[in-house]
Each structure stands twice: as C-alpha cells, then as structure tokens.
Design an enzyme around this catalytic site. Structure first.
Site, PDB file in Angstrom:
ATOM      1  CG  HIS A   1     -22.703  20.431  -9.124  1.00 55.07           C
ATOM      2  ND1 HIS A   1     -22.385  21.425  -8.242  1.00 55.07           N
ATOM      3  CD2 HIS A   1     -21.517  19.982  -9.603  1.00 55.07           C
ATOM      4  CE1 HIS A   1     -21.072  21.573  -8.159  1.00 55.07           C
ATOM      5  NE2 HIS A   1     -20.518  20.715  -8.997  1.00 55.07           N
TER       6      HIS A   1
ATOM      7  CB  CYS B   1     -18.407  20.545 -11.646  1.00 49.56           C
ATOM      8  SG  CYS B   1     -18.054  18.831 -11.174  1.00 49.56           S
TER       9      CYS B   1
END
Length: 417
Positions: free
Chosen positions: A346, A364
């Site tokens: 992201h 992440c």
C-alpha cells in the site's frame, strides 16, 4: 490467532474473496417412489439392480424403480434436499393433481407439465421441515390411483457444505489455487476428494492437498505443479450429493468455469528494498519499497493477491499491537491484500525518504502514493507476490501460501495418494 506483526483493517469487509455456497444443491436425479394409498413400497432396487429394503435405504442418493409416484431431489434414500424445488413424476403414467403441504398447512405452489408426466414446485423446501405429498394419477395400466407420503427436508445439522473461492466466468491470476473450506469436520477426506475435480485446457499436472484453515476448519486446495499458464481454461466440479460424512450428508453440486489471465509476477527483495514487477515474463517496472522492520519482518515466500480496496483504515489493536508501536491510520490508500493476517502492499507517504533505503513498516510493503497506485492498477486477484531475503515463511493456510510447499510434499497432502 491473528498475526501480531500485521495491521489488519478495522473494516470486517476486507476478507479474502470467497463465495459462500448456498446450503442447497442443484436437483439430483435421485428419486423416491411412493406407492398408491400409503401401501408399503416393495421391489426397490439400487443402481446395480440389487434388491433393497425400504426400511434400510441405500446410503447416498438413490432411486427406487417400482411403479408409482417418484419424488426428487432426495438424498440418503429418504430425505428431501433443502432449498430445491420438489419434482413429482408418475412412473409410467400421468398426474392429475399434486399437493405438497408443509407442517402447519403452508403449501408449495407448483404446476403440472404440459404432458402431465411431472409436477414441479415453484419454490424450494425449508430446512428440517416435514411435507405431506398427495397425488392423484393414472397408472400405466389406465387405473386411477392416489398416493400420500410424508417427506422431510434435511436440517442444517444434517448437511455439510463448502465455500469455494472462484466465480463463474471470472478471470484470475496465475497463482490462484482452487480452494474449498468446509463448515463441518471432514471424516472421510478420500470420499469427499473423489467428488472434487479440476480439468483444464490445455492439460496441466495438479493435485489436491488438505490442510486446516486459519480458523481450524478443514480445507482442501488444488494447484498445478507450476503457476497456471495465461489463457488456461479451468473447470471446477463439486458433486457432493449423497456423500456421507459421519452423521452428515452432502447436498452440493456445482460446476464453475474460469480463465487464467495474463501473468503478473512481483518479487520483493527485502535486502535491496525494491519490488520488481514482470508481465508475461518481462520486467515492466522496479519500485522502491520499505518492508517490515526488525521484529516485524515481512513474510518470506510467495503470497497471493486476495483483494484490493482504494482506501482502508489500519488499526494495530486488531492484531494486538499496543504501546509505542501502536498506530491507527484511517485513510491508507491503494491497498492490495496479500494475507488474511494483515499483510498489504500500500501507499505509505509517512515513510517518504525511506523507500529503497530503510525497512520501516510493521510487516506491510510500503511505497510512494504514485507507485502504490500504479501497482494497485496492475495486479488482480490471484497474482503472486514473492518476498525474498526475509525471515519466516508465510504459512500455507495464511491466504494462499500453497506455493511455499515443494511439489512432493504438496502431493502427499492428497487423501487419494
């Protein structure tokens, strides 16, 4: 247990895409014969011509061949499959009238066929409900007869059902396995696996393999030895009607066709802090990224894109991260989900200046907003993302970690090997 190194979204809607099957299945050819005037059925035979006693029906979907009224769909020789319309036929004769009434007096609407040989209800039966069937018909010899019989639709506790992850006529990525998760423990995995089939054009080598899903439910996945080839046509068949599973019985029958799309394969090098994206074998772009910092390292191995959402709230409390490492970000952009434990690729503008230089996330794969948007637009459900030079390998059941198991071990997970 949720992964304490990953930030799950606060929204419960961002789970891997799976399609919940309806508990009812397509109507089967299984039939129940009702004799005239509530007389006991006799002369019943199974599909091999073997005489069977009506007091001890054959296991699985069955058909009796004596003259009279036949009812479908049934399973286990006696119970109506819930959720499916009831079909009544006169064996060798013609129907004059049919009524199917539930306990309490509610009747199923229905109509006779133009030739009078069958009657079908307009609606399906309800779980665990007993119905009284009354029929008037002309037998094969021309005599007028009546028949009355009670049948009961299976209850929810009597059936086992599955959830599969592919949709009809969809196009998916080259790394997506066919996956089925069952709502009840599977006691005879071989019997169930025999009724699951994947065929492809062109043909590929593949295998089913059993595991426990993250919530402890029995799950079986099918994958080819190598990634699917783009353009492959895949047909998944599930025919569990009549399959016995301890005290439960299967009622599902499905056939799903889908296609493998173009190859989009991404590789994240944790040491170099870059992500390389290749389409159909050709590198199209290299992106600078920032992955998991020490004690929050990004999973090593291959993950598979589960879903995409343009904006997402990420709250560390959902994965048990509190104190100095806590975070609650309400508008994270261009989110590509890789594991149900909370691994995403992201946009991470708060780490600007660290991309390609420092690993600073909680697991992440972060990148600039522009790069994240490009990646978001490029990948889709079923595309692989492989992390190298990290630490712990993603578990096989954490999303679709199937590709982290070598082929021999994967095959050994089949109940038919």
């Amino acid at each position: 247990m949720q992964d304490s190194r990953r930030g799950l979204p606060a929204s419960a809607g961002q789970r891997p895409r799976r399609r919940r099957l309806a508990a009812a299945a397509l109507a089967t050819a299984a039939l129940m014969t009702l004799t005239a005037c509530s007389q006991a059925a006799s002369g019943a035979t199974d599909s091999k011509g073997k005489d069977t006693s009506p007091s001890k029906p054959e296991s699985g979907a069955g058909t009796t061949k004596s003259a009279g009224i036949r009812v479908a769909p049934i399973t286990d020789g006696k119970d109506v499959i819930p959720g499916e319309p009831v079909t009544v036929k006169a064996a060798g004769g013609k129907l004059e009238s049919v009524s199917v009434t539930a306990e309490g007096g509610k009747a199923l609407d229905g109509e006779l066929s133009a030739d009078g040989t069958s009657w079908s209800s307009a609606h399906g039966t309800d779980y665990g409900t007993t119905y009284t069937l009354a029929a008037r018909y002309t037998d094969a010899d021309g005599s007028k007869k009546t028949s009355e019989k009670t049948v009961t639709a299976l209850s929810k506790d009597q059936i086992f059902v599955g959830t599969y992850n592919v949709n009809k006529n969809s196009t998916v990525g080259v790394a997506l396995p066919v996956s089925v998760v069952f709502n009840k423990p599977i006691h005879d995995k071989a019997a169930v696996e025999k009724k699951l089939k994947v065929t492809t054009s062109p043909a590929v080598e593949g295998s089913w393999s059993w595991m426990k899903d993250r919530d402890g439910k029995d799950r079986v996945d099918y994958r080819p030895k190598e990634y699917w080839k783009p353009g492959t046509k895949v047909k998944f068949r599930m025919d569990l009607v009549g399959v016995k599973n301890g005290d439960q019985v299967g009622t599902q029958k499905r056939e799903i066709d889908f296609t493998i799309g173009k190859s989009v394969v991404s590789t994240v090098d944790v040491a170099k802090k870059i992500m390389t994206v290749a389409e159909n074998g050709k590198v199209v772009r290299t992106l600078k990224v920032s992955t998991g910092k020490k004690k929050f390292e990004t999973w090593n191995g291959t993950m598979v894109v589960l879903s995409k959402v343009p904006t997402l709230r990420m709250d560390s409390s959902t994965v048990g991260i509190f104190g100095p490492e806590a975070y609650d970000m309400g508008a994270v952009k261009w989110d590509v989900q890789l594991t149900p434990s909370g691994t995403y690729a992201h946009a991470a503008p708060w780490n600007e200046g660290k991309f390609g230089r420092v690993n600073a996330s909680h697991g992440c794969i972060g990148m600039s907003t522009a790069d994240a948007k490009w990646f978001y637009d490029r990948v889709d459900f079923g595309d692989p993302v492989t992390t190298v030079n990290s630490t712990d390998t993603v578990a096989v059941n954490n999303g679709y970690g199937d590709w982290n198991v070598d082929w021999a071990k994967w095959q050994s997970g089949s109940a038919l090997k």
